[in-house]
Design a protein around this motif. Sequence first.
Motif, PDB file in Angstrom:
ATOM      1  N   SER A  94       0.884  -1.189   0.062  1.00  0.00           N
ATOM      2  CA  SER A  94       0.165   0.039  -0.124  1.00  0.00           C
ATOM      3  C   SER A  94       0.830   1.422   0.197  1.00  0.00           C
ATOM      4  CB  SER A  94      -0.917  -0.082   1.330  1.00  0.00           C
ATOM      5  OG  SER A  94      -0.096  -0.088   2.378  1.00  0.00           O
ATOM      6  N   LEU A  95       2.026   1.049   0.651  1.00  0.00           N
ATOM      7  CA  LEU A  95       2.849   2.449   0.740  1.00  0.00           C
ATOM      8  C   LEU A  95       3.429   2.736  -0.559  1.00  0.00           C
ATOM      9  CD1 LEU A  95       4.640   1.755   3.976  1.00  0.00           C
ATOM     10  CD2 LEU A  95       3.073   3.501   3.663  1.00  0.00           C
ATOM     11  N   ALA A  96       3.943   1.466  -1.249  1.00  0.00           N
ATOM     12  CA  ALA A  96       4.451   1.847  -2.848  1.00  0.00           C
ATOM     13  C   ALA A  96       3.340   2.134  -3.800  1.00  0.00           C
ATOM     14  CB  ALA A  96       5.015   0.349  -3.257  1.00  0.00           C
ATOM     15  N   ALA A  97       2.102   1.914  -3.458  1.00  0.00           N
ATOM     16  CA  ALA A  97       0.853   2.277  -4.425  1.00  0.00           C
ATOM     17  C   ALA A  97       0.762   3.872  -4.147  1.00  0.00           C
ATOM     18  CB  ALA A  97      -0.119   1.499  -4.017  1.00  0.00           C
ATOM     19  N   LEU A  98       0.930   4.097  -2.844  1.00  0.00           N
ATOM     20  CA  LEU A  98       0.560   5.815  -2.309  1.00  0.00           C
ATOM     21  C   LEU A  98       1.625   6.524  -3.086  1.00  0.00           C
ATOM     22  CD1 LEU A  98      -0.586   7.680  -0.692  1.00  0.00           C
ATOM     23  CD2 LEU A  98       0.882   7.022   1.462  1.00  0.00           C
ATOM     24  N   ARG A 121      -2.232   5.250  13.691  1.00  0.00           N
ATOM     25  CA  ARG A 121      -2.745   5.517  14.965  1.00  0.00           C
ATOM     26  C   ARG A 121      -1.931   5.268  16.232  1.00  0.00           C
ATOM     27  NH1 ARG A 121      -6.752   8.560  12.586  1.00  0.00           N
ATOM     28  NH2 ARG A 121      -8.062   7.410  11.033  1.00  0.00           N
ATOM     29  N   MET A 122      -2.309   5.291  17.301  1.00  0.00           N
ATOM     30  CA  MET A 122      -1.708   5.275  18.466  1.00  0.00           C
ATOM     31  C   MET A 122      -0.262   6.043  18.479  1.00  0.00           C
ATOM     32  SD  MET A 122      -2.172   1.070  18.799  1.00  0.00           S
ATOM     33  CE  MET A 122      -1.338   0.801  19.966  1.00  0.00           C
ATOM     34  N   GLN A 123      -0.237   6.976  17.744  1.00  0.00           N
ATOM     35  CA  GLN A 123       0.978   8.294  17.558  1.00  0.00           C
ATOM     36  C   GLN A 123       1.948   7.505  16.853  1.00  0.00           C
ATOM     37  OE1 GLN A 123       0.627  11.343  18.860  1.00  0.00           O
ATOM     38  NE2 GLN A 123      -1.428  10.741  18.810  1.00  0.00           N
ATOM     39  N   GLN A 124       1.642   6.591  15.932  1.00  0.00           N
ATOM     40  CA  GLN A 124       2.782   5.868  15.000  1.00  0.00           C
ATOM     41  C   GLN A 124       2.413   6.109  13.690  1.00  0.00           C
ATOM     42  OE1 GLN A 124       3.025   1.841  16.799  1.00  0.00           O
ATOM     43  NE2 GLN A 124       4.849   2.518  17.464  1.00  0.00           N
ATOM     44  N   VAL A 125       3.158   5.791  12.673  1.00  0.00           N
ATOM     45  CA  VAL A 125       3.160   5.953  11.197  1.00  0.00           C
ATOM     46  C   VAL A 125       3.704   4.803  10.480  1.00  0.00           C
ATOM     47  CG1 VAL A 125       4.088   7.250   9.194  1.00  0.00           C
ATOM     48  CG2 VAL A 125       3.544   8.703  11.367  1.00  0.00           C
ATOM     49  N   TYR A 126       2.899   4.166   9.614  1.00  0.00           N
ATOM     50  CA  TYR A 126       3.598   3.271   8.728  1.00  0.00           C
ATOM     51  C   TYR A 126       4.462   4.049   7.526  1.00  0.00           C
ATOM     52  CZ  TYR A 126      -0.145   0.291  10.454  1.00  0.00           C
ATOM     53  OH  TYR A 126      -0.872  -0.555  11.269  1.00  0.00           O
ATOM     54  N   TRP A 127       5.465   3.495   7.157  1.00  0.00           N
ATOM     55  CA  TRP A 127       6.419   4.565   6.370  1.00  0.00           C
ATOM     56  C   TRP A 127       7.010   3.801   5.410  1.00  0.00           C
ATOM     57  CZ3 TRP A 127      11.507   6.572   6.723  1.00  0.00           C
ATOM     58  CH2 TRP A 127      12.222   6.020   7.654  1.00  0.00           C
ATOM     59  N   GLY A 128       7.533   4.326   4.366  1.00  0.00           N
ATOM     60  CA  GLY A 128       8.416   3.757   3.444  1.00  0.00           C
ATOM     61  C   GLY A 128       8.917   4.806   2.365  1.00  0.00           C
ATOM     62  N   LEU A 140      14.446   2.089   2.474  1.00  0.00           N
ATOM     63  CA  LEU A 140      14.667   1.586   4.033  1.00  0.00           C
ATOM     64  C   LEU A 140      13.538   0.394   4.079  1.00  0.00           C
ATOM     65  CD1 LEU A 140      15.524   4.819   5.903  1.00  0.00           C
ATOM     66  CD2 LEU A 140      17.204   3.097   5.024  1.00  0.00           C
ATOM     67  N   PRO A 141      13.677  -0.450   5.056  1.00  0.00           N
ATOM     68  CA  PRO A 141      12.637  -1.348   5.259  1.00  0.00           C
ATOM     69  C   PRO A 141      11.322  -0.628   5.794  1.00  0.00           C
ATOM     70  CG  PRO A 141      14.644  -2.065   6.012  1.00  0.00           C
ATOM     71  CD  PRO A 141      14.795  -0.795   5.725  1.00  0.00           C
ATOM     72  N   GLU A 142      10.003  -1.226   5.154  1.00  0.00           N
ATOM     73  CA  GLU A 142       8.794  -0.734   5.536  1.00  0.00           C
ATOM     74  C   GLU A 142       8.475  -0.834   7.051  1.00  0.00           C
ATOM     75  OE1 GLU A 142       6.244  -1.036   1.374  1.00  0.00           O
ATOM     76  OE2 GLU A 142       5.779  -2.483   3.048  1.00  0.00           O
ATOM     77  N   ALA A 143       8.215   0.155   7.593  1.00  0.00           N
ATOM     78  CA  ALA A 143       8.074  -0.197   9.228  1.00  0.00           C
ATOM     79  C   ALA A 143       6.894   0.641   9.880  1.00  0.00           C
ATOM     80  CB  ALA A 143       9.457   0.524   9.905  1.00  0.00           C
ATOM     81  N   VAL A 144       6.681   0.651  10.972  1.00  0.00           N
ATOM     82  CA  VAL A 144       5.475   1.255  11.831  1.00  0.00           C
ATOM     83  C   VAL A 144       6.487   1.836  12.819  1.00  0.00           C
ATOM     84  CG1 VAL A 144       5.124  -0.851  13.115  1.00  0.00           C
ATOM     85  CG2 VAL A 144       3.703   1.443  13.221  1.00  0.00           C
ATOM     86  N   ALA A 145       6.672   3.414  13.293  1.00  0.00           N
ATOM     87  CA  ALA A 145       7.333   3.959  14.248  1.00  0.00           C
ATOM     88  C   ALA A 145       6.644   5.132  14.716  1.00  0.00           C
ATOM     89  CB  ALA A 145       8.680   4.146  13.626  1.00  0.00           C
ATOM     90  N   GLY A 167       0.887  11.603   1.811  1.00  0.00           N
ATOM     91  CA  GLY A 167       0.129  10.699   2.618  1.00  0.00           C
ATOM     92  C   GLY A 167      -0.323  11.238   4.252  1.00  0.00           C
ATOM     93  N   PRO A 168      -1.252  11.031   4.593  1.00  0.00           N
ATOM     94  CA  PRO A 168      -1.893  11.519   5.890  1.00  0.00           C
ATOM     95  C   PRO A 168      -1.008  11.280   6.920  1.00  0.00           C
ATOM     96  CG  PRO A 168      -3.138   9.631   5.290  1.00  0.00           C
ATOM     97  CD  PRO A 168      -2.261   9.857   4.028  1.00  0.00           C
ATOM     98  N   GLY A 169      -0.089  10.367   6.785  1.00  0.00           N
ATOM     99  CA  GLY A 169       0.742  10.456   8.049  1.00  0.00           C
ATOM    100  C   GLY A 169       1.827  11.574   8.376  1.00  0.00           C
ATOM    101  N   TRP A 170       1.649  12.545   7.646  1.00  0.00           N
ATOM    102  CA  TRP A 170       2.683  13.521   7.790  1.00  0.00           C
ATOM    103  C   TRP A 170       1.902  14.696   8.579  1.00  0.00           C
ATOM    104  CZ3 TRP A 170       7.461  13.268   7.106  1.00  0.00           C
ATOM    105  CH2 TRP A 170       8.015  12.484   6.119  1.00  0.00           C
TER     106      TRP A 170
END
Length: 232
Positions: A94-98, A121-128, A140-145, A167-170
């Motif tokens: 999904s991150l690659a598609a975004l 959510r939970m004050q974290q971000v999925y990112w790649g 860098l490896p896709e991660a949640v942080a 994306g909305p994670g920013w």
Amino acid sequence: MKILALDTTSGACSVALHCDGHTFEQFVAAERDHTRRLLPMVDAVLAEAGIGLRQLDALAVSRGPGSFTGLRIAISCTQGLAFAAELPVVPVSSLAALAAGSRRAHPEWQSGAIVAALDARMQQVYWGIYADACPHDSLLPEAVADPQRVLEALQQSELPAPLYGAGPGWHYDALSVAPLASVDLQAAIHAREIADLALPLWQKGEAVGAEALEPLYLRNEVTWQKRQKIRS
């Protein structure tokens, strides 16, 4: 080549069909009702193209990361369609598609890498991080942080500038000082990018059977806790 792609990863419901060089797409920005909307959207794009489900070569779906509920809806629907029509499935990040959709929307971003971020959510971000030359694999490896850890990773990385954010994670305040040339908070995942990215994977033989399709959560310990609560 005929590939039907589905996505309900985040705040949208999207279906796209790549059919012999033409693209048919349905996209609805909706936080809810994905279950009710998805199959009628599938029927609509197939009808627009004038083909049936069994005429497809493959299905594609966002494997995650993303909303637990959203991922399960799209994957379950895709499995049902795949079993019914005996079709292979290509899972796509999904991150690659975004990132791919953001590059399409911003031609001026072609020269840089795109840091795709979804709110976990939970004050974290999925990112790649994705470069145009290698759109499937994160630099860098896709991660949640936590947002602060994302910021530190970007500041300490040796990735060449410019970097762009999508994306909305920013939206987290800690990421406002990230070393980015530009940010698109409104960027969304579109199924047409799921289909685009699926095509070369399918050609390389990376499709799977419906029974082998699994979501990529990244936050496995939370998923396990949710399952334990349901079972108890």
